[in-house]
Motif scaffolding. Structure first.
Motif: not given
Length: 116
Positions: A25-33
């Motif tokens: 659950k917490n090993r994804i980094i999400t960028f909205d760019y």
């Protein structure tokens, strides 16, 4: 502005998050760019005084593959993420509680979604 004590508390909590507590659950980094959403999967987390993780220029596939092996082998946790020389890598680093070390997180690009 943070006091030095507050800064170290933040760094310590950040490091503790990754010490054996990294789950699906917490090993994804999400960028909205701009017009895309990028998802990066964490594959390596460690503290180091070395600077090899800063390398950004590779002259051939073998050199890049050797770099990937090094940063993967430095990880304090095993996440089972496979890497190859086509992977795009994101590197994040911050200060550590030791003045001569950096806390480093590496992730590979998992997906890119274009927004309308």
């Amino acid at each position: 502005m943070w006091t030095q004590h507050e800064r170290w508390q933040y760094v310590w909590k950040f490091k503790e998050l990754f010490r054996g507590r990294l789950s699906e659950k917490n090993r994804i980094i999400t960028f909205d760019y701009l017009n895309s959403i990028y998802e990066w999967e964490i594959f390596s987390v460690y503290t180091t005084p070395e600077t090899i993780w800063m390398k950004t220029t590779f002259f051939n596939d073998q050199e890049y593959e050797e770099y990937l092996e090094v940063i993967l082998s430095k990880s304090n946790i095993s996440l089972g993420v496979e890497l190859n020389n086509d992977d795009m890598i994101l590197t994040l680093s911050t200060c550590s509680t030791d003045d001569h070390e950096r806390f480093v997180v590496h992730a590979k690009l998992k997906s890119e979604e274009r927004k309308n």
